[in-house]
Design a protein around this motif. Structure first.
Motif, PDB file in Angstrom:
ATOM      1  N   LEU A 137       0.848  -1.020   0.052  1.00 24.06           N
ATOM      2  CA  LEU A 137      -0.086  -0.071   0.037  1.00 24.06           C
ATOM      3  C   LEU A 137       0.911   1.243  -0.009  1.00 24.06           C
ATOM      4  CD1 LEU A 137      -2.761  -1.207   2.473  1.00 24.06           C
ATOM      5  CD2 LEU A 137      -2.787  -1.186   0.034  1.00 24.06           C
ATOM      6  N   GLN A 141      -1.819   3.869  -4.131  1.00 22.33           N
ATOM      7  CA  GLN A 141      -2.734   2.726  -3.992  1.00 22.33           C
ATOM      8  C   GLN A 141      -3.728   3.311  -3.298  1.00 22.33           C
ATOM      9  OE1 GLN A 141       0.483   2.607  -3.683  1.00 22.33           O
ATOM     10  NE2 GLN A 141       1.289   0.833  -3.769  1.00 22.33           N
ATOM     11  N   ARG A 142      -3.771   4.012  -2.126  1.00 25.90           N
ATOM     12  CA  ARG A 142      -4.870   4.686  -1.455  1.00 25.90           C
ATOM     13  C   ARG A 142      -5.785   5.543  -2.226  1.00 25.90           C
ATOM     14  NH1 ARG A 142      -5.087   6.575   4.703  1.00 25.90           N
ATOM     15  NH2 ARG A 142      -5.246   4.408   4.688  1.00 25.90           N
ATOM     16  N   ILE A 145      -7.853   3.118  -4.566  1.00 25.32           N
ATOM     17  CA  ILE A 145      -9.012   2.431  -3.707  1.00 25.32           C
ATOM     18  C   ILE A 145     -10.002   3.548  -3.395  1.00 25.32           C
ATOM     19  CG2 ILE A 145      -9.545   1.194  -1.741  1.00 25.32           C
ATOM     20  CD1 ILE A 145      -6.757   0.356  -1.714  1.00 25.32           C
ATOM     21  N   CYS A 146      -9.600   4.736  -2.825  1.00 29.57           N
ATOM     22  CA  CYS A 146     -10.868   5.675  -2.557  1.00 29.57           C
ATOM     23  C   CYS A 146     -11.451   6.273  -3.763  1.00 29.57           C
ATOM     24  CB  CYS A 146     -10.030   6.729  -1.687  1.00 29.57           C
ATOM     25  SG  CYS A 146      -9.582   6.353  -0.231  1.00 29.57           S
ATOM     26  N   GLU A 215      -0.844   4.280   5.166  1.00 34.20           N
ATOM     27  CA  GLU A 215      -1.917   4.170   4.139  1.00 34.20           C
ATOM     28  C   GLU A 215      -2.370   2.480   4.274  1.00 34.20           C
ATOM     29  OE1 GLU A 215      -0.246   7.724   3.531  1.00 34.20           O
ATOM     30  OE2 GLU A 215       1.068   5.871   2.850  1.00 34.20           O
ATOM     31  N   LEU A 217      -4.959  -0.829   5.648  1.00 35.43           N
ATOM     32  CA  LEU A 217      -6.187  -1.080   5.049  1.00 35.43           C
ATOM     33  C   LEU A 217      -7.214  -0.594   5.912  1.00 35.43           C
ATOM     34  CD1 LEU A 217      -5.486  -4.947   4.994  1.00 35.43           C
ATOM     35  CD2 LEU A 217      -5.861  -3.399   3.004  1.00 35.43           C
ATOM     36  N   SER A 219      -7.487   2.207   7.811  1.00 31.56           N
ATOM     37  CA  SER A 219      -7.760   3.581   7.805  1.00 31.56           C
ATOM     38  C   SER A 219      -8.005   4.098   6.493  1.00 31.56           C
ATOM     39  CB  SER A 219      -6.244   4.160   8.219  1.00 31.56           C
ATOM     40  OG  SER A 219      -5.181   3.712   7.303  1.00 31.56           O
ATOM     41  N   THR A 220      -8.249   3.154   5.355  1.00 36.04           N
ATOM     42  CA  THR A 220      -8.748   3.171   4.248  1.00 36.04           C
ATOM     43  C   THR A 220     -10.317   3.761   4.438  1.00 36.04           C
ATOM     44  OG1 THR A 220      -7.085   2.111   3.062  1.00 36.04           O
ATOM     45  CG2 THR A 220      -9.263   2.500   1.885  1.00 36.04           C
ATOM     46  N   ALA A 223     -10.753   7.377   5.046  1.00 35.48           N
ATOM     47  CA  ALA A 223     -10.215   7.981   3.691  1.00 35.48           C
ATOM     48  C   ALA A 223     -11.269   7.970   2.677  1.00 35.48           C
ATOM     49  CB  ALA A 223      -8.840   7.254   3.037  1.00 35.48           C
ATOM     50  N   ILE A 224     -11.915   6.934   2.379  1.00 32.09           N
ATOM     51  CA  ILE A 224     -13.115   6.719   1.495  1.00 32.09           C
ATOM     52  C   ILE A 224     -14.134   7.809   1.991  1.00 32.09           C
ATOM     53  CG2 ILE A 224     -15.115   5.594   0.740  1.00 32.09           C
ATOM     54  CD1 ILE A 224     -13.308   3.064   1.261  1.00 32.09           C
ATOM     55  N   TRP A 275      -5.391   8.357  10.189  1.00 29.97           N
ATOM     56  CA  TRP A 275      -6.599   9.061   9.449  1.00 29.97           C
ATOM     57  C   TRP A 275      -7.675   9.002  10.510  1.00 29.97           C
ATOM     58  CZ3 TRP A 275      -4.399  10.563   4.832  1.00 29.97           C
ATOM     59  CH2 TRP A 275      -5.062  11.333   3.983  1.00 29.97           C
TER      60      TRP A 275
END
Length: 391
Positions: A137, A141-142, A145-146, A215, A217, A219-220, A223-224, A275
């Motif tokens: 990640l 990559q973040r 995904i977002c 960054e 998994l 904390s994604t 972020a979304i 995050w």
């Protein structure tokens, strides 16, 4: 991945802010020496907020607005071509992030300077295909995904429910942090433990020696929510025709989110590396307010001369960011000088040219500014030739 066009109509203030975030990322990621970085140009060690901590979240907020503008053109139709385009772009951005990580690992394991000279590609075979320690990640990559999550949600969910999704993601993440010691700077917190279980320690970023990936998994999820907040602001901007009213709406949203975020930070610390929900609220609020300020300066007052370099960066943002990443890796690898005093180009410029004249901290900043200037020159050249590279 690339598209070259002769005309490109965009929201100028949005491009300028995007360009400013890219400039900020390049500047703070490329000091002359990591040992000599002024405090505002470094990230908060754990809880807290510095100017540098605003750069990446500002870009993600803008990405949310841009996603709305892009999908609005297709009237948010969940058609096969639209879905295919979203998934393709997601895969490309994610794979570019992996390529950067692989290239950094390859250079680090296959090339070194020695007292005898250069040992280059000494173990090229095993190093070329060595993925045992590659970071999975990262920033690109973040973003991938977002972007994918926001775009798919925008296509399949009624937009009036998006605020509910944002609130659910932030409250749910906060509950997970509380239950799993998520606010503790330790490899035993829930964020690190999940990444270790799914990704493995060898595939994670090491922060202060700890396997805590900023960054990661888990904390994604916030972020979304972060990008969805930008998306919803994009909707408000689109529905508001008068520019002055757009500015007013953004200022109200920005100040409200910032105030709520700082108020809640007494129970939920502001923390970029996990995050945290308050980090989302505060940085989105500040991004909205700053965009409103730029709209007032650029779109209402018409003061645009100063903004041209940032506009050029903002039109080809991901290309310039990726280019800067690869250029930085090469400058930190390519040898310079004779075998008796062999250094990298980076070391020669910083330690051999700048540091003896300017000193430790000033020369570190000047090196970063010179590196930024090189990348601004590339973006300006593309801008003058009306070349737009979409990633």
């Amino acid at each position: 991945m690339s598209n070259i066009s002769s005309s490109y109509n965009r929201l100028l203030s949005l491009d300028v802010l995007r360009g400013m975030t890219i400039a900020g990322m390049i500047l703070v990621n490329n000091p002359g020496s990591w040992s000599y970085v002024y405090t505002p140009l470094g990230h908060a060690s754990w809880h807290g907020l510095t100017p540098t901590d605003l750069v990446f979240p500002f870009f993600m907020f803008i990405m949310g607005i841009s996603t709305y503008i892009s999908l609005e053109k297709s009237k948010f139709s969940a058609s096969a071509p639209t879905i295919t385009k979203i998934l393709t772009r997601t895969l490309v951005i994610f794979m570019i992030g992996l390529l950067i990580a692989w290239f950094a690992l390859f250079l680090r394991t296959s090339y070194k300077l020695t007292a005898e000279g250069v040992e280059f590609w000494q173990r090229m075979g095993p190093s070329l295909w060595n993925f045992e320690h590659i970071r999975i990640l990262g920033v690109m990559q973040r973003l991938a995904i977002c972007y994918a999550a926001t775009a798919i949600i925008a296509l399949v969910v009624n937009h009036k429910y998006i605020p509910h999704i944002i609130i659910t993601l932030l409250l749910g993440y906060f509950a997970i942090l509380l239950a799993g010691n998520g606010f503790e700077q330790s490899e035993q917190n829930i964020i690190s433990r999940l990444d270790q279980a799914v990704l493995g320690v060898n595939h994670m970023y090491k922060d202060a020696g700890l396997a805590i990936d900023p960054e990661g998994l888990l904390s994604t999820l916030p972020a979304i929510a972060h990008v969805l907040l930008g998306f919803y602001c994009g909707k408000i901007l689109s529905r508001t025709r008068d520019t002055a009213q757009k500015v007013q709406a953004l200022f109200i949203i920005g100040t409200s989110l910032t105030f709520i975020g700082f108020l809640l930070s007494y129970g939920c610390p502001i923390n970029k590396k996990i995050w945290s929900p308050t980090f989302v609220l505060v940085t989105c609020g500040l991004a909205a307010s700053f965009l409103a300020l730029l709209m007032w300066i650029i779109d209402i007052k018409g003061k645009i001369t100063w903004s041209r370099p940032f506009e050029a960066l903002g039109i080809n943002p991901l290309f310039i960011y990726v280019n800067a990443a690869f250029l930085s890796l090469l400058l930190n690898t390519i040898p310079f000088g004779n075998y008796d005093s062999l250094v990298t180009i980076h070391q020669y410029i910083y330690e051999g040219v700048l540091r003896p004249v300017l000193g430790d901290y000033p020369s570190s900043v000047v090196y970063a500014l010179l590196f930024l200037y090189v990348n601004c020159s590339i973006s300006s050249m593309l801008y003058r030739r009306q070349i737009y590279i979409k990633i």
